[in-house]
Design an enzyme around this catalytic site. Structure first.
Site, PDB file in Angstrom:
ATOM      1  N   SER A 166       0.964  -0.884  -0.145  1.00  0.00           N
ATOM      2  CA  SER A 166       0.567  -0.035  -0.311  1.00  0.00           C
ATOM      3  C   SER A 166       0.919   1.368  -0.158  1.00  0.00           C
ATOM      4  O   SER A 166       1.858   1.606   0.265  1.00  0.00           O
ATOM      5  CB  SER A 166      -1.025   0.026   1.364  1.00  0.00           C
ATOM      6  OG  SER A 166      -1.545   1.435   1.730  1.00  0.00           O
ATOM      7  N   HIS A 184      -1.394  -1.746  -3.732  1.00  0.00           N
ATOM      8  CA  HIS A 184      -2.667  -1.614  -3.281  1.00  0.00           C
ATOM      9  C   HIS A 184      -2.765   0.116  -3.323  1.00  0.00           C
ATOM     10  O   HIS A 184      -2.278   0.697  -2.798  1.00  0.00           O
ATOM     11  CB  HIS A 184      -2.444  -2.400  -1.891  1.00  0.00           C
ATOM     12  CG  HIS A 184      -3.902  -2.158  -1.047  1.00  0.00           C
ATOM     13  ND1 HIS A 184      -4.858  -3.399  -1.060  1.00  0.00           N
ATOM     14  CD2 HIS A 184      -4.318  -1.334  -0.034  1.00  0.00           C
ATOM     15  CE1 HIS A 184      -5.999  -2.338  -0.095  1.00  0.00           C
ATOM     16  NE2 HIS A 184      -5.691  -1.867   0.581  1.00  0.00           N
ATOM     17  N   ASP A 218      -5.391   2.873  -1.642  1.00  0.00           N
ATOM     18  CA  ASP A 218      -6.681   2.595  -0.899  1.00  0.00           C
ATOM     19  C   ASP A 218      -6.883   4.639  -0.723  1.00  0.00           C
ATOM     20  O   ASP A 218      -7.265   5.425  -1.470  1.00  0.00           O
ATOM     21  CB  ASP A 218      -5.496   2.908   0.485  1.00  0.00           C
ATOM     22  CG  ASP A 218      -5.830   1.504   1.587  1.00  0.00           C
ATOM     23  OD1 ASP A 218      -5.988   0.955   1.118  1.00  0.00           O
ATOM     24  OD2 ASP A 218      -4.214   1.749   1.076  1.00  0.00           O
ATOM     25  N   MET A 246      -9.778   6.676  -1.229  1.00  0.00           N
ATOM     26  CA  MET A 246     -10.926   7.083   0.158  1.00  0.00           C
ATOM     27  C   MET A 246     -11.848   8.132  -0.297  1.00  0.00           C
ATOM     28  O   MET A 246     -10.790   9.066  -0.785  1.00  0.00           O
ATOM     29  CB  MET A 246      -9.821   7.528   1.469  1.00  0.00           C
ATOM     30  CG  MET A 246      -9.201   6.297   2.334  1.00  0.00           C
ATOM     31  SD  MET A 246      -8.465   7.062   3.778  1.00  0.00           S
ATOM     32  CE  MET A 246      -7.026   6.168   3.864  1.00  0.00           C
ATOM     33  N   HIS A 250      -8.555  -0.892  -3.311  1.00  0.00           N
ATOM     34  CA  HIS A 250      -9.505  -0.172  -2.339  1.00  0.00           C
ATOM     35  C   HIS A 250     -10.595   0.362  -2.340  1.00  0.00           C
ATOM     36  O   HIS A 250      -9.522   1.330  -1.668  1.00  0.00           O
ATOM     37  CB  HIS A 250      -8.499  -1.094  -0.988  1.00  0.00           C
ATOM     38  CG  HIS A 250      -9.233  -1.256  -0.094  1.00  0.00           C
ATOM     39  ND1 HIS A 250      -8.227  -0.581   1.421  1.00  0.00           N
ATOM     40  CD2 HIS A 250     -10.795  -1.347   0.522  1.00  0.00           C
ATOM     41  CE1 HIS A 250      -9.210  -1.258   2.325  1.00  0.00           C
ATOM     42  NE2 HIS A 250     -11.254  -1.400   1.600  1.00  0.00           N
ATOM     43  N   MET A 300     -12.223   3.150  -0.135  1.00  0.00           N
ATOM     44  CA  MET A 300     -13.534   2.884   0.398  1.00  0.00           C
ATOM     45  C   MET A 300     -14.203   4.480   0.274  1.00  0.00           C
ATOM     46  O   MET A 300     -14.199   5.304   0.762  1.00  0.00           O
ATOM     47  CB  MET A 300     -12.642   3.308   1.751  1.00  0.00           C
ATOM     48  CG  MET A 300     -11.851   1.599   2.610  1.00  0.00           C
ATOM     49  SD  MET A 300     -10.027   1.920   3.494  1.00  0.00           S
ATOM     50  CE  MET A 300      -8.814   2.564   1.871  1.00  0.00           C
ATOM     51  N   MET A 351     -10.852  -6.218   7.124  1.00  0.00           N
ATOM     52  CA  MET A 351      -9.970  -5.059   7.507  1.00  0.00           C
ATOM     53  C   MET A 351      -9.836  -5.352   8.731  1.00  0.00           C
ATOM     54  O   MET A 351     -10.289  -5.502   9.957  1.00  0.00           O
ATOM     55  CB  MET A 351     -11.197  -4.068   7.814  1.00  0.00           C
ATOM     56  CG  MET A 351     -11.197  -3.468   5.838  1.00  0.00           C
ATOM     57  SD  MET A 351      -9.850  -2.684   5.020  1.00  0.00           S
ATOM     58  CE  MET A 351      -9.017  -1.410   7.066  1.00  0.00           C
ATOM     59  N   GLY A 372      -8.889   3.854   6.748  1.00  0.00           N
ATOM     60  CA  GLY A 372      -9.111   5.781   6.959  1.00  0.00           C
ATOM     61  C   GLY A 372      -7.619   5.845   7.347  1.00  0.00           C
ATOM     62  O   GLY A 372      -7.776   6.995   6.621  1.00  0.00           O
ATOM     63  N   GLY A 429      -0.101   2.550   9.568  1.00  0.00           N
ATOM     64  CA  GLY A 429      -0.084   2.259  10.873  1.00  0.00           C
ATOM     65  C   GLY A 429      -0.320   2.774  11.955  1.00  0.00           C
ATOM     66  O   GLY A 429      -0.277   2.995  13.507  1.00  0.00           O
ATOM     67  N   ASP A 460      -6.041  -7.057   5.240  1.00  0.00           N
ATOM     68  CA  ASP A 460      -5.018  -5.028   5.299  1.00  0.00           C
ATOM     69  C   ASP A 460      -5.277  -4.560   6.691  1.00  0.00           C
ATOM     70  O   ASP A 460      -6.317  -4.512   7.064  1.00  0.00           O
ATOM     71  CB  ASP A 460      -5.860  -4.835   3.988  1.00  0.00           C
ATOM     72  CG  ASP A 460      -5.715  -3.503   3.622  1.00  0.00           C
ATOM     73  OD1 ASP A 460      -5.150  -2.694   4.517  1.00  0.00           O
ATOM     74  OD2 ASP A 460      -6.503  -2.447   3.368  1.00  0.00           O
ATOM     75  N   GLY A 461      -4.580  -3.984   7.182  1.00  0.00           N
ATOM     76  CA  GLY A 461      -4.527  -2.847   8.199  1.00  0.00           C
ATOM     77  C   GLY A 461      -3.618  -3.782   9.731  1.00  0.00           C
ATOM     78  O   GLY A 461      -3.848  -5.027  10.024  1.00  0.00           O
ATOM     79  N   GLY A 462      -2.384  -2.980   9.848  1.00  0.00           N
ATOM     80  CA  GLY A 462      -1.570  -3.794  11.155  1.00  0.00           C
ATOM     81  C   GLY A 462      -0.449  -5.008  10.539  1.00  0.00           C
ATOM     82  O   GLY A 462      -0.902  -5.589  11.789  1.00  0.00           O
ATOM     83  N   SER A 517       3.285   0.072   5.991  1.00  0.00           N
ATOM     84  CA  SER A 517       3.880   0.554   7.584  1.00  0.00           C
ATOM     85  C   SER A 517       5.300  -0.659   7.030  1.00  0.00           C
ATOM     86  O   SER A 517       6.258  -0.127   7.628  1.00  0.00           O
ATOM     87  CB  SER A 517       3.645   1.109   9.119  1.00  0.00           C
ATOM     88  OG  SER A 517       2.933   1.471   8.417  1.00  0.00           O
TER      89      SER A 517
HETATM   90  C1  DX5 Z   1      -6.594   1.782   5.955  1.00  0.00           C
HETATM   91  C2  DX5 Z   1      -6.050   1.734   4.473  1.00  0.00           C
HETATM   92  C3  DX5 Z   1      -4.767   0.384   4.372  1.00  0.00           C
HETATM   93  C4  DX5 Z   1      -3.590   0.713   5.035  1.00  0.00           C
HETATM   94  C5  DX5 Z   1      -2.099  -0.378   5.846  1.00  0.00           C
HETATM   95  O1  DX5 Z   1      -7.808   2.482   5.875  1.00  0.00           O
HETATM   96  O2  DX5 Z   1      -6.883   0.053   4.589  1.00  0.00           O
HETATM   97  O3  DX5 Z   1      -4.677  -0.241   3.339  1.00  0.00           O
HETATM   98  O4  DX5 Z   1      -3.128   1.011   4.206  1.00  0.00           O
HETATM   99  O5  DX5 Z   1      -0.974   0.088   6.258  1.00  0.00           O
HETATM  100  P1  DX5 Z   1      -0.126  -0.878   7.546  1.00  0.00           P
HETATM  101  O6  DX5 Z   1      -0.171  -1.533   6.359  1.00  0.00           O
HETATM  102  O7  DX5 Z   1       0.632   0.756   8.234  1.00  0.00           O
HETATM  103  O8  DX5 Z   1      -1.734  -0.426   8.469  1.00  0.00           O
HETATM  104 ZN    ZN Z   2      -6.519  -1.250   2.244  1.00  0.00          ZN
END
Ligand code: DX5
Ligand code: ZN
Length: 230
Positions: free
Chosen positions: A8, A36, A38, A40, A69, A71, A142, A147, A150, A176-178, A199
């Site tokens: 991402s 990826h 994002d 938004m 993705h 959102m 998710m 949103g 990190g 996806d996420g963390g 990240s």
């Molecule tokens: C959050 C995104 C993720 C995000 C992941 O809304 O959908 O794709 O970029 O970032 P990390 O890997 O830092 O959690």
């Molecule tokens: Zn994403």
């Protein structure tokens, strides 16, 4: 089960074209499979990022597959833009539209992988019938609130993957996420096919190693043997 990594670009300065292209080329060289995006809209989530024009710009400059993705609220209003540019996966949120079926059909009709994303508060059973219907190619779980990059991984997300894997042996599951080098292992074990990270990849001292570790040690060994590298 194959393991793929989707990088991402959210945590890089994507508005700076030079920085963006360097990031894309770095992850490509380091062994990522997808970029990826994002998207938004400032409505489904608070933040606003970019639209299809940025995706199109990256497409012209990479061989990586494009993982979009969305959102956005009412994805039916924008989905054509991403279909027309030839994205490889288009994922929209279950929570963002009244009827997911026609959208999934529309994406699949164009030979694009159709993805449905669920936010942390949406239980897996809500998409059970959709997944069983065969219309879904990818389920994006998710593991943080959508949103921002990190954020910390929400416990219970790996169990959700296992639950979705029970619905279908063949659906691709994306998390996806963390995502980090620690939770990647349990996520793979529970049936995840595509790990998304911003990240962990962009903050890594050794990006190539981080991507290999996200894919798993077996993959890393095979990869290194194949290319005869250390
Ligand atoms: C959050 C995104 C993720 C995000 C992941 O809304 O959908 O794709 O970029 O970032 P990390 O890997 O830092 O959690
Ligand atoms: Zn994403």
């Amino acid at each position: 089960m194959f393991q793929r990594v989707s990088a991402s670009i959210l945590c890089v300065d994507y508005n700076n074209k030079e920085v963006l292209l360097k990031a894309v080329s770095d992850v490509e060289k380091a062994g990522a499979d997808f970029i990826h995006f994002d998207v938004m809209d400032g409505n489904f989530v608070k933040n606003k990022t970019f639209d299809h024009e940025l995706v199109n710009f990256v497409k012209a400059n990479t061989n990586l597959l494009l993982d979009v993705h969305l959102m956005v609220e009412n994805p039916e209003n924008v989905i054509d833009n991403y279909i027309n540019l030839g994205a490889d996966i288009i994922t929209f949120h279950y929570e963002a539209t009244k009827d997911a079926k026609p959208l999934l059909e529309k994406i699949k009709d164009k030979n694009i992988l159709a993805g449905i994303a669920i936010s942390p508060k949406t239980p897996a059973y809500k998409i059970r019938e959709l997944v069983k219907s065969g219309l879904v190619d990818v389920v994006l779980v998710m593991s943080v609130e959508p949103g921002a990059y990190g954020q910390a991984f929400i416990p219970g997300s790996a169990e959700k993957v296992a639950e979705i894997r029970e619905f279908s042996r063949s659906v691709y599951i994306e998390v996806d996420g963390g995502v980090n080098l620690k939770n990647a292992k349990i996520l793979r074990k529970m049936g995840t096919n595509i790990l998304v990270s911003s990240s962990t990849i962009f903050n890594a001292k050794n990006m190539k190693k981080a991507i290999q570790e996200l894919k798993g040690s077996d993959y890393a060994k095979r990869f290194l043997k194949f290319f005869n590298k250390d």
